[in-house]
Design a protein around this motif. Structure first.
Motif, PDB file in Angstrom:
ATOM      1  N   ASP A 115       0.808  -1.217   0.000  1.00  0.00           N
ATOM      2  CA  ASP A 115       0.000   0.000   0.000  1.00  0.00           C
ATOM      3  C   ASP A 115       0.846   1.274   0.000  1.00  0.00           C
ATOM      4  N   LYS A 117       2.647   4.406  -1.573  1.00  0.00           N
ATOM      5  CA  LYS A 117       2.253   5.243  -2.713  1.00  0.00           C
ATOM      6  C   LYS A 117       3.499   5.743  -3.444  1.00  0.00           C
ATOM      7  N   ASN A 251      -6.146   5.123  -2.835  1.00  0.00           N
ATOM      8  CA  ASN A 251      -4.736   5.465  -2.627  1.00  0.00           C
ATOM      9  C   ASN A 251      -4.077   5.976  -3.896  1.00  0.00           C
ATOM     10  N   THR A 295      -0.688   2.924  -5.892  1.00  0.00           N
ATOM     11  CA  THR A 295      -0.111   1.743  -5.263  1.00  0.00           C
ATOM     12  C   THR A 295      -0.282   0.553  -6.203  1.00  0.00           C
ATOM     13  N   GLU A 297      -1.693  -2.131  -5.413  1.00  0.00           N
ATOM     14  CA  GLU A 297      -3.048  -2.638  -5.162  1.00  0.00           C
ATOM     15  C   GLU A 297      -4.097  -1.853  -5.939  1.00  0.00           C
ATOM     16  N   ASP A 298      -3.957  -0.540  -5.967  1.00  0.00           N
ATOM     17  CA  ASP A 298      -4.910   0.276  -6.734  1.00  0.00           C
ATOM     18  C   ASP A 298      -4.785   0.022  -8.229  1.00  0.00           C
TER      19      ASP A 298
END
Length: 521
Positions: A115, A117, A251, A295, A297-298
């Motif tokens: 996570d 950035k 994020n 990120t 994940e995003d």
């Protein structure tokens, strides 16, 4: 070379069997018949369930084995100083691996995580193109629109020759502002969008629009300005409203320097004695060409959404991913993977990014719905090589584990004692320890890029010239050397080198465009 660059699914098949006994069969026989059928179906279901469980177990083990191999691969890249960031890999739409390596903040020893950035650099461009295509879907824009028609303050003599299609595909002929020689003199300063367009994105055309490909950050800056003009809102507001919030990408955003932000990675570059803080860049300058953060994940959420029509129709997505010159579409590189490579025959949709202290790479193997995302916060490194290694693991191909990098050693030596000393050391080590270190083309290219970014042009030229000697059949090796020679004002030498790049690959449009520039008085 641009400063911002801004390169397990298992389908579930359910068989539904309907059976009705024949007319006239007795109730007793029907009951016996149905009972036997029920028992048979239960037995079949148990067998199928056991088989499915075994398949699922095998699939989970295969994914676990691949994750272990990916961790080993990326762990070695991190150990040898070539990677410092976060990784996510999904197979058939399911995440099988995500992990951070190294430090998000070296001063405070804060580790990178999934996570964390990172600044994205040119991965930003795919989001800009999505906003443009959403406005096309609403009839507010057309890709054939002329630049001066949709941006009235743009100069008419060139603006009426350039379309949005040209801007989206880097075929406009407008000079890229990141190629300006005095860039570092003003990249610390904030700019308003219109002021920047007039000062840095309005140069005379370098070629007839549509005639060739030349990577161009000015084009995507202009697309951001057009988005603001059409919507009446700031670029980052439009992104939040139309993409990030609908997809739950909490994020991700425009990386303004001023706000405090949790889990923001700091950017670093290689110095002669180790890592140093990356030079400050005002984020109004990369703008719609390279200003976003996200990120791993995003970016997975973004990848998954692109398989749906949540943001854009399939018809317009197909247009967005139709490549023009040099296999470049609208903010994406799109090409079939050649034979001999992992995933051969698939369509690969990808893009990389580089911005002060960061470089990034995102690769979507769309036929199998696989994704590889690498976000790094220590400047230029060989992310495409890492991506190819991970892809080989996914597709069961042979791959090599990385070896210790010579990047820091050669950059430090070149900085302190000059390019010739670094070249001599490279040759000595390769002769004495050919199996010990990374002597790849990507490794030497990385050294040259880092020296160039540190304004060590003679040193960069020496190492990139060595790269052409070590890899005499690589068009890219000659292109990178030619680019640095142009920047150093050695246009005669550059022309000779770029002609060699084109001899090796006549389709190297970037080399062709740069050659024309080198031959101009």
């Amino acid at each position: 070379m641009q400063v911002f660059q801004f390169y397990p699914r298992r389908e579930t098949f359910v068989a539904y069997i309907s059976y009705e006994p024949a007319e006239g069969i007795s109730l007793h026989l029907k009951s016996q018949f149905l009972g036997r059928i029920a028992i048979a179906l239960l037995v079949a279901a148990a067998v199928c369930s056991s088989s499915a469980a075994q398949q699922m177990g095998g699939s989970a083990k295969a994914a676990s084995d691949k994750a272990q191999k990916i961790d080993e691969l990326m762990g070695l890249y991190a150990k040898y100083g070539s990677f410092n960031g976060s990784v996510l890999v999904s197979e058939h739409g399911q995440v099988i691996f995500k992990k951070g390596y190294g430090l998000a903040n070296m001063e405070w020893q804060i580790a990178n995580q999934p996570d964390t950035k990172f600044r994205l650099g040119s991965i930003t461009k795919q989001f800009t193109s999505m906003l443009i295509m959403q406005l096309v879907a609403e009839g507010k824009l057309h890709v054939e629109d002329k630049l001066s028609d949709v941006l009235p303050y743009y100069r008419k003599d060139t603006g009426n020759q350039v379309t949005l299609q040209h801007l989206l595909t880097h075929t406009s002929g407008i000079p890229s502002y990141t190629a300006e020689k005095n860039l570092r003199e003003w990249w610390h300063n904030p700019f308003e969008v219109e002021d920047f367009v007039k000062k840095h994105c309005s140069g005379d055309l370098e070629f007839t629009p549509g005639s060739k490909f030349e990577y161009d950050n000015s084009g995507y800056f202009l697309l951001g300005a057009i988005i603001e003009k059409v919507t009446g809102k700031k670029y980052d507001e439009v992104l939040q409203e139309r993409v990030f919030k609908p997809l739950g990408m909490r994020n991700s955003g425009y990386d303004h320097s001023e706000p405090l932000m949790e889990h923001r990675a700091a950017g670093y570059e290689h110095g002669k004695d180790g890592f140093v803080n990356a030079e400050y860049l005002d984020m109004s300058i990369p703008y719609a060409a390279g200003s976003l953060y996200s990120t791993v994940e995003d970016l997975y959420l973004w990848d998954q959404a692109l398989y749906t029509e949540k943001l854009l129709s399939n018809e317009l997505k197909a247009k967005m991913w139709t490549p023009a010159l040099s296999n470049y579409a609208y903010g994406w590189g799109v090409a079939k993977i050649p034979e001999g490579k992992a995933g051969a025959g698939q369509t690969l949709i990808q893009h990389g990014g580089g911005i002060n202290g960061f470089n990034t790479h995102e690769a979507r193997y769309v036929d199998e719905k696989d994704l590889i995302v690498l976000l790094n916060n220590t400047g230029a490194t060989k992310l495409e090589q890492m991506t190819e290694g991970i892809a080989a693991i996914l597709y069961g191909k042979a791959y090599e584990l990385p070896k210790p990098s010579l990047t820091a050693q050669l950059v430090g030596l070149a900085t302190e004692k000059g390019g010739d000393a670094a070249v001599s050391e490279y040759r000595r080590l390769k002769k004495e320890s050919p199996e010990k270190y990374d002597f790849s083309e990507a490794g030497l290219q990385e050294v040259g890029i880092l020296l160039f970014q540190s304004q060590k042009l003679p040193e960069a030229i020496a190492l990139l010239r060595l790269n052409t000697e070590e890899h005499p059949k690589s068009s890219q090796a000659f292109f990178f050397l030619g680019y640095i020679l142009v920047q150093a004002g050695k246009k005669g030498d550059a022309a000779t080198v770029l002609e060699k790049a084109l001899e090796l690959d006549p389709k190297n449009d970037r080399a062709a465009g740069l050659l024309k520039q080198a031959k101009e008085k």
